[in-house]
Design a protein around this motif. Structure first.
Motif, mmCIF file in Angstrom:
data_model
loop_
_atom_site.group_PDB
_atom_site.id
_atom_site.type_symbol
_atom_site.label_atom_id
_atom_site.label_comp_id
_atom_site.label_asym_id
_atom_site.label_seq_id
_atom_site.Cartn_x
_atom_site.Cartn_y
_atom_site.Cartn_z
ATOM 1 N N TYR A 8 0.826 -1.199 0.000
ATOM 2 C CA TYR A 8 0.000 0.000 0.000
ATOM 3 C C TYR A 8 0.866 1.257 0.000
ATOM 4 C CZ TYR A 8 -3.998 2.940 0.552
ATOM 5 O OH TYR A 8 -4.953 3.875 0.320
ATOM 6 N N ARG A 61 -0.199 2.308 -3.368
ATOM 7 C CA ARG A 61 -1.515 2.859 -2.985
ATOM 8 C C ARG A 61 -2.637 1.932 -3.404
ATOM 9 N NH1 ARG A 61 -0.008 6.319 0.472
ATOM 10 N NH2 ARG A 61 2.024 6.951 -0.200
ATOM 11 N N LEU A 62 -2.434 0.646 -3.236
ATOM 12 C CA LEU A 62 -3.563 -0.246 -3.488
ATOM 13 C C LEU A 62 -3.488 -1.436 -2.544
ATOM 14 C CD1 LEU A 62 -2.656 -2.922 -5.402
ATOM 15 C CD2 LEU A 62 -2.373 -1.101 -7.010
ATOM 16 N N ILE A 63 -4.672 -1.980 -2.280
ATOM 17 C CA ILE A 63 -4.765 -3.093 -1.355
ATOM 18 C C ILE A 63 -4.510 -4.378 -2.125
ATOM 19 C CG2 ILE A 63 -6.284 -4.351 0.173
ATOM 20 C CD1 ILE A 63 -7.850 -1.693 0.452
ATOM 21 N N PHE A 117 -5.293 -7.564 -2.388
ATOM 22 C CA PHE A 117 -6.289 -8.462 -1.830
ATOM 23 C C PHE A 117 -5.795 -9.903 -1.811
ATOM 24 C CE2 PHE A 117 -10.269 -10.699 -1.472
ATOM 25 C CZ PHE A 117 -11.014 -9.868 -0.673
ATOM 26 N N LEU A 133 -8.077 -10.564 6.278
ATOM 27 C CA LEU A 133 -8.972 -9.460 6.612
ATOM 28 C C LEU A 133 -8.554 -8.818 7.928
ATOM 29 C CD1 LEU A 133 -11.243 -8.518 4.924
ATOM 30 C CD2 LEU A 133 -12.826 -9.835 6.296
ATOM 31 N N PHE A 157 -5.305 -6.954 7.500
ATOM 32 C CA PHE A 157 -5.547 -5.672 6.853
ATOM 33 C C PHE A 157 -6.085 -4.662 7.856
ATOM 34 C CE2 PHE A 157 -8.342 -2.667 4.774
ATOM 35 C CZ PHE A 157 -7.430 -2.072 3.929
ATOM 36 N N VAL A 170 -4.484 -1.040 8.893
ATOM 37 C CA VAL A 170 -5.206 0.230 8.902
ATOM 38 C C VAL A 170 -5.196 0.830 10.303
ATOM 39 C CG1 VAL A 170 -7.460 1.302 8.569
ATOM 40 C CG2 VAL A 170 -6.661 -0.406 6.975
ATOM 41 N N ILE A 173 -1.830 2.632 7.659
ATOM 42 C CA ILE A 173 -1.340 1.823 6.534
ATOM 43 C C ILE A 173 -0.168 2.531 5.866
ATOM 44 C CG2 ILE A 173 -2.871 2.693 4.734
ATOM 45 C CD1 ILE A 173 -3.244 -0.447 4.165
ATOM 46 N N LEU A 178 -12.234 -1.952 12.715
ATOM 47 C CA LEU A 178 -11.893 -1.364 11.417
ATOM 48 C C LEU A 178 -12.777 -0.161 11.107
ATOM 49 C CD1 LEU A 178 -10.295 -1.612 8.772
ATOM 50 C CD2 LEU A 178 -12.083 -3.083 7.912
ATOM 51 N N VAL A 179 -14.094 -0.358 11.265
ATOM 52 C CA VAL A 179 -15.020 0.728 10.925
ATOM 53 C C VAL A 179 -14.781 1.925 11.848
ATOM 54 C CG1 VAL A 179 -17.445 1.388 10.834
ATOM 55 C CG2 VAL A 179 -16.741 -0.839 9.990
ATOM 56 N N LEU A 193 -11.608 3.759 10.911
ATOM 57 C CA LEU A 193 -11.716 4.503 9.658
ATOM 58 C C LEU A 193 -12.581 5.744 9.816
ATOM 59 C CD1 LEU A 193 -11.974 1.671 7.029
ATOM 60 C CD2 LEU A 193 -10.101 3.228 7.444
ATOM 61 N N ILE A 194 -13.547 5.696 10.715
ATOM 62 C CA ILE A 194 -14.401 6.871 10.889
ATOM 63 C C ILE A 194 -13.666 7.946 11.691
ATOM 64 C CG2 ILE A 194 -16.531 7.733 11.927
ATOM 65 C CD1 ILE A 194 -17.668 4.932 11.411
ATOM 66 N N PRO A 197 -8.871 7.925 10.213
ATOM 67 C CA PRO A 197 -8.609 7.144 8.999
ATOM 68 C C PRO A 197 -7.124 6.961 8.703
ATOM 69 C CG PRO A 197 -9.943 9.098 8.509
ATOM 70 C CD PRO A 197 -9.675 9.120 9.958
ATOM 71 N N GLU A 218 -0.171 7.379 8.408
ATOM 72 C CA GLU A 218 0.364 6.734 7.218
ATOM 73 C C GLU A 218 1.748 7.296 6.950
ATOM 74 O OE1 GLU A 218 -2.374 7.535 4.134
ATOM 75 O OE2 GLU A 218 -4.062 6.662 5.178
#
Lengths: 324, 390
Positions: A35, A39-41, A43, A255, A258, A262, A266, A303-304, A307-308, A311, A317
Motif C-alpha cells: 500500500y 496505494r492499493l490493497i 487483496f 482481513l 488488513f 489500517v 497503513i 476497522l469501521v 476509519l471513521i 482514517p 500513514e
C-alpha cells in the motif's frame, strides 16, 4: 457480557492476544508495504500467507517429521520451515505482481480494477489449493481436499514463564519475539539500505523516483517479495501455534491483518506491528466477553471505528514520509 | 497465430463495432417492436423448445435447457435464479457501474431483504412469535406478504444509509474492505441472534399466496414458472425505473462523481449526498431480490449469505460490463446459467469465476458488453500513464 472471565484472568488473555497478534502483524506488513508504494490493497496477500502454510507442511512431511522430535532437530526443522515458507510466499507474491498487476499498471487502470483482479486471483489460488494442492502437500496426491489438515507439532507447547498470573508458553514467546525481530530487520532494511531508499523514494513520488534513476518495476517487485517473506514467516508461526491449515484460512487472517495495518496506519511499518498486536488483544478480549460468538465481528467493528475517527491510523500513514 | 487472432478481432469489430449506433439509428417503431418481441421471448423462456398448449416441440432449442442433462436442475428454477441475479446486478450496477463505488458486501442487503420477509412474514419466526405473545394473536398470525415488501425495501434502504453514512467519506479501496466486513457482520449477527433464528434459520416464509402449502394454486412449491414470471416482471419494472434514474440529474451526478470526484464537487455536485443515494437505491434493489429469494425458498439460513455470493455478485457486474445495464444483465445471466447447464464442471465454477475476473480485467477491463462512456474513460486514463522506465 462475561466480565468476570475477562478481568479474572486479564494477564493471561493479554498474553494470548499478543501471540495471536504477532501473526496479524507479520501479515499486515505485506499489506502495508504494497500500500505504501502502490496505494492499493493487495487483496491476494491473504492467499500468499495460505500458500506459505502449505509449503511448510509439505516440506515437513517430505522430511518425515514426527510429532515432538528432539529439541535440536525441532530447531533445524523450524529453520527449514522458515526458509521454505518465506521462499514459497515470496515466489507467490512475485507471481501475483506479474500476473495481476503489471499490465494494469501500464494501463494506469483505476484502483478498483486492481482490486477486482486481485480478488479474482485470490479465488483462483484458493481453488487451486482446494482442488489439487492441499491434497498434494498433505501427501494424498492431487485430489480435492477441502478439509482441515493437521500439521505435526514440532515444539511441545509448555509453560516456561509465569508473570502476573499469566502462563506464557515457549511458542508464544517465539511468536512475539520473531515478530519483533522480523520487524526490526525490515525497518532497518527500509531505512538504512540502498534498496530501502529506493522503496521510500517510489513511495513518496513514483515519477520523481523514476527520473532520479530508481527502477520502479524492480522496487515494486522487491516490495512484493518482502511482503511475501513476512507472510511466509507468519505462516510458520501459524503452523507452530495452531497445528492445522486449510485452503481458506487466508481469508479471515488476511482481513484481520488488513484491519491491523489500517489500525496502525497503513504504509507505516511500526504501525503494522502495533496494530497487529493490539488487534490480537482486542480480539481475545472480545472473545472472552462474548464466549467467542462475536470474536470475528470485533475486528470489523474496530476497522469501521478506526476509519471513521482516525482514517490515518494510530501512528499515521507514512513509508513515503519516513526520514531519508 | 497472433496474426490470425488480429484478423479475427478486426472482423469482429467490423461486424459488431457499429451495433449500438445502428440500433439507435433504427426508426422508433422498429426498436419498440424488437424490444416487445424480446420481452415476449423472455416470458416464453420457461417453455423453451415446447409450444405451450400443443405437443409440438421445436428441435434444437432443447439443448439450452438445464434439465436436458442428467440430473439437471429444474429449468424454470434456474431461470428464476437468473432473474433474481439480474435484479441484484441491476442494483449493484447503480453502486459500482454508475457511482463507481466498489461494494463487496452487497450480499448483506440481499440478506436484509430476505430476513425482513422471513422475520415479519413467517408465523414461525421469533419476531412474529414475540408479536403474537405481546398482542395475544393466534399462532398462525403473521404480516401479509404484500406488506412485507415495503418493510423489506425500507429495511434494506435504511441498512444502505446506515452503512453508507460513516463509510462513504472513505477512499474507494477502504470502502471495499469495510463493506466486505459489513456483509460478514450481517451473516454473523443472523447466525448468533435468537431473534433471527440463529444458525437453524427461519422456515415458513410466505409467498404472494401466503405461507407455503400444497393448496397454493399459482405460487406453489413444484411449479416454479409463476415465480419466474413474477421475478421477471419485477426485473422489467426495475429496468425501466433505473433507466429513468440513469438519465436524470441524479444519474448524471453519479457519472460525474465516478469520473472525477473533485471536478464534480467543484461543479456543485455534492459527492457524499449522491453516493449515499446510489448506496441506498442499490441496497433497496438487493433487498427486493433477497425478498423474492426467501419467498420462493420458503426457508432461509444465514450460511446462504456468505462472502462468495458477494463476490459472485461483483463478478456479474464486472464481467458483464459495469455501467451498462444490458451488460450487467447478460453477466448475471451467464454466471447463473452456465454453471447449471454445464454441471460436469460445477466443481470448477469458483475457479472459473476467478479466472474470468482476472482475464477480463486484464484484457477487457470494460467488460464483455461495456458502456461506451466507460470504455473511453479507461482509454483516456491509459494516455495519462505515469513515467515508465522499462
Amino acid at each position: 457480557m462475561n466480565f468476570d472471565a475477562l478481568f479474572g484472568d486479564l494477564a493471561q488473555h493479554t498474553v494470548d492476544g499478543l501471540s495471536k497478534g504477532a501473526i496479524y502483524a507479520l501479515v499486515a506488513l505485506g499489506y502495508t508495504l504494497v500500500y505504501g508504494v502502490l496505494r492499493l490493497i493487495n487483496f491476494a496477500h491473504s492467499e500468499i500467507f495460505m500458500v506459505g502454510t502449505f509449503a511448510i507442511l509439505g516440506t515437513w512431511s517430505l522430511l518425515g517429521v514426527a510429532d515432538n522430535p528432539p529439541i535440536g532437530m525441532a530447531i533445524v526443522y523450524l529453520l527449514i520451515g522458515l526458509v521454505v515458507g518465506a521462499l514459497a510466499s515470496g515466489a507467490t507474491a512475485l507471481t501475483v505482481e506479474r500476473v495481476a498487476y503489471r499490465r494494469l499498471r501500464r494501463m494506469n487502470a483505476p484502483p478498483l480494477i486492481f482490486l477486482i483482479t486481485a480478488i479474482g486471483l485470490s479465488l483462483v489460488l484458493v481453488e487451486i489449493f482446494a482442488l489439487w494442492m492441499a491434497g498434494f502437500f498433505s501427501g494424498r496426491g492431487f485430489t480435492e481436499n477441502r478439509l482441515v489438515i493437521g500439521i505435526p507439532p514440532l515444539l511441545k507447547q509448555e509453560t516456561v514463564l509465569s508473570v502476573a498470573g499469566a502462563d506464557i508458553t515457549n511458542v508464544q514467546i517465539i511468536m512475539v519475539a520473531s515478530a519483533l525481530v522480523m520487524l526490526y530487520g525490515l525497518d532497518q532494511f527500509i531505512n538504512r539500505t540502498r534498496y530501502g531508499r529506493g522503496v521510500r523514494a517510489v513511495a513518496q513520488s513514483p515519477d520523481t523516483a523514476a527520473l532520479m534513476g530508481v527502477h520502479q518495476d524492480r522496487v515494486i517487485m522487491l516490495v512484493f517479495v518482502l511482503g511475501g517473506l513476512m507472510a511466509g514467516a507468519a505462516a510458520l508461526l501459524w503452523n507452530m501455534r495452531y497445528g492445522i491449515t486449510k485452503f481458506d484460512i487466508g481469508f479471515v487472517v488476511g482481513l484481520k491483518a488488513f484491519t491491523a495495518a489500517v489500525l496502525g496506519g497503513i504504509g507505516n511499518l511500526r504501525g503494522a506491528l502495533l496494530g497487529g498486536l493490539l488487534l490480537g488483544v482486542i480480539e481475545v478480549y472480545a472473545a472472552t466477553l462474548t464466549r467467542s460468538t462475536w470474536e470475528d465481528v470485533a475486528a470489523f467493528v474496530v476497522l469501521v471505528v478506526v476509519l471513521i475517527f482516525r482514517p490515518t491510523g494510530l501512528l499515521g500513514e507514512s513509508l513515503g514520509k519516513a526520514r531519508a | 497465430m497472433t496474426e490470425a487472432l488480429r484478423q479475427f478481432n478486426e472482423r469482429r469489430r467490423h461486424v459488431l463495432g457499429g451495433m449500438g449506433d445502428r440500433w439507435r439509428a433504427l426508426p422508433r417503431w422498429q426498436r419498440w417492436l424488437t424490444l416487445l418481441a424480446g420481452v415476449a421471448f423472455l416470458y416464453y423462456l420457461p417453455f423453451l423448445g415446447d409450444i405451450p398448449g400443443t405437443n409440438l416441440i421445436i428441435p434444437g432449442l432443447d439443448w439450452f435447457r438445464t434439465d436436458s442433462i442428467d440430473g439437471g436442475a429444474n429449468w424454470a428454477g434456474v431461470l428464476f435464479v437468473c432473474a433474481l441475479y439480474v435484479l441484484v446486478a441491476i442494483g449493484l450496477n447503480v453502486v459500482i457501474g454508475l457511482a463507481g463505488l466498489l461494494d463487496l458486501g452487497y450480499v448483506g442487503f440481499y440478506a436484509v431483504g430476505a430476513y425482513s420477509v422471513a422475520l415479519f412474514g413467517s408465523a414461525d419466526s421469533p419476531v412474529v412469535g414475540a408479536l403474537q405473545d405481546q398482542f395475544g394473536l393466534s399462532s398462525d398470525w403473521a404480516i401479509a406478504w404484500a406488506i412485507c415488501i415495503p418493510i423489506a425495501l425500507a429495511f434494506s434502504l435504511v441498512a444502505g444509509v446506515l452503512l453508507g453514512w460513516p463509510t462513504l467519506r472513505l477512499r474507494g479501496d477502504y470502502l471495499a474492505i469495510v463493506t466486505l466486513g459489513f456483509g460478514e457482520i450481517i451473516r454473523i449477527v443472523a447466525k448468533n441472534s435468537g431473534w433471527a433464528g440463529e444458525a437453524q434459520g427461519v422456515p415458513g416464509i410466505p409467498g404472494p399466496e401466503g405461507p407455503p402449502s400444497p393448496d397454493n394454486k399459482v405460487f406453489g412449491l413444484l411449479d416454479i414458472k409463476p415465480w419466474y414470471w413474477l421475478a421477471l416482471s419485477v426485473v422489467l419494472l426495475m429496468v425501466l425505473l433505473v433507466r429513468r434514474l440513469e438519465h436524470s440529474r441524479v444519474g448524471r451526478s453519479w457519472l460525474a462523481i465516478r469520473e472525477d470526484e473533485d471536478a464534480a464537487a467543484v461543479m456543485g455536485v455534492y459527492p457524499f449526498k449522491f453516493k449515499l443515494w446510489a448506496f441506498a437505491i442499490g441496497a433497496a434493489l438487493g433487498g427486493f431480490s433477497g425478498l423474492l429469494f426467501a419467498s420462493r425458498s420458503a426457508f432461509i439460513q444465514p450460511e446462504t449469505f456468505n462472502v462468495q455470493l458477494s463476490i459472485l455478485f461483483v463478478a456479474m457486474v464486472v464481467v458483464g460490463g459495469s455501467g451498462n445495464m444490458a451488460g450487467v444483465a447478460v453477466g448475471a445471466f451467464l454466471l447463473a446459467y452456465l454453471p447449471e447447464r454445464f454441471r460436469d464442471f460445477s466443481e470448477y465454477r469458483v475457479l472459473a469465476f476467478g479466472l474470468a475476473l482476472v482475464l477480463i480485467m486484464l484484457l477487457r477491463p470494460q467488460g464483455l458488453l461495456p458502456s461506451r462512456r466507460r470504455t473511453r474513460e479507461l482509454q483516456d486514463r491509459a494516455k495519462e500513464a505515469p513515467v515508465n522506465v522499462a
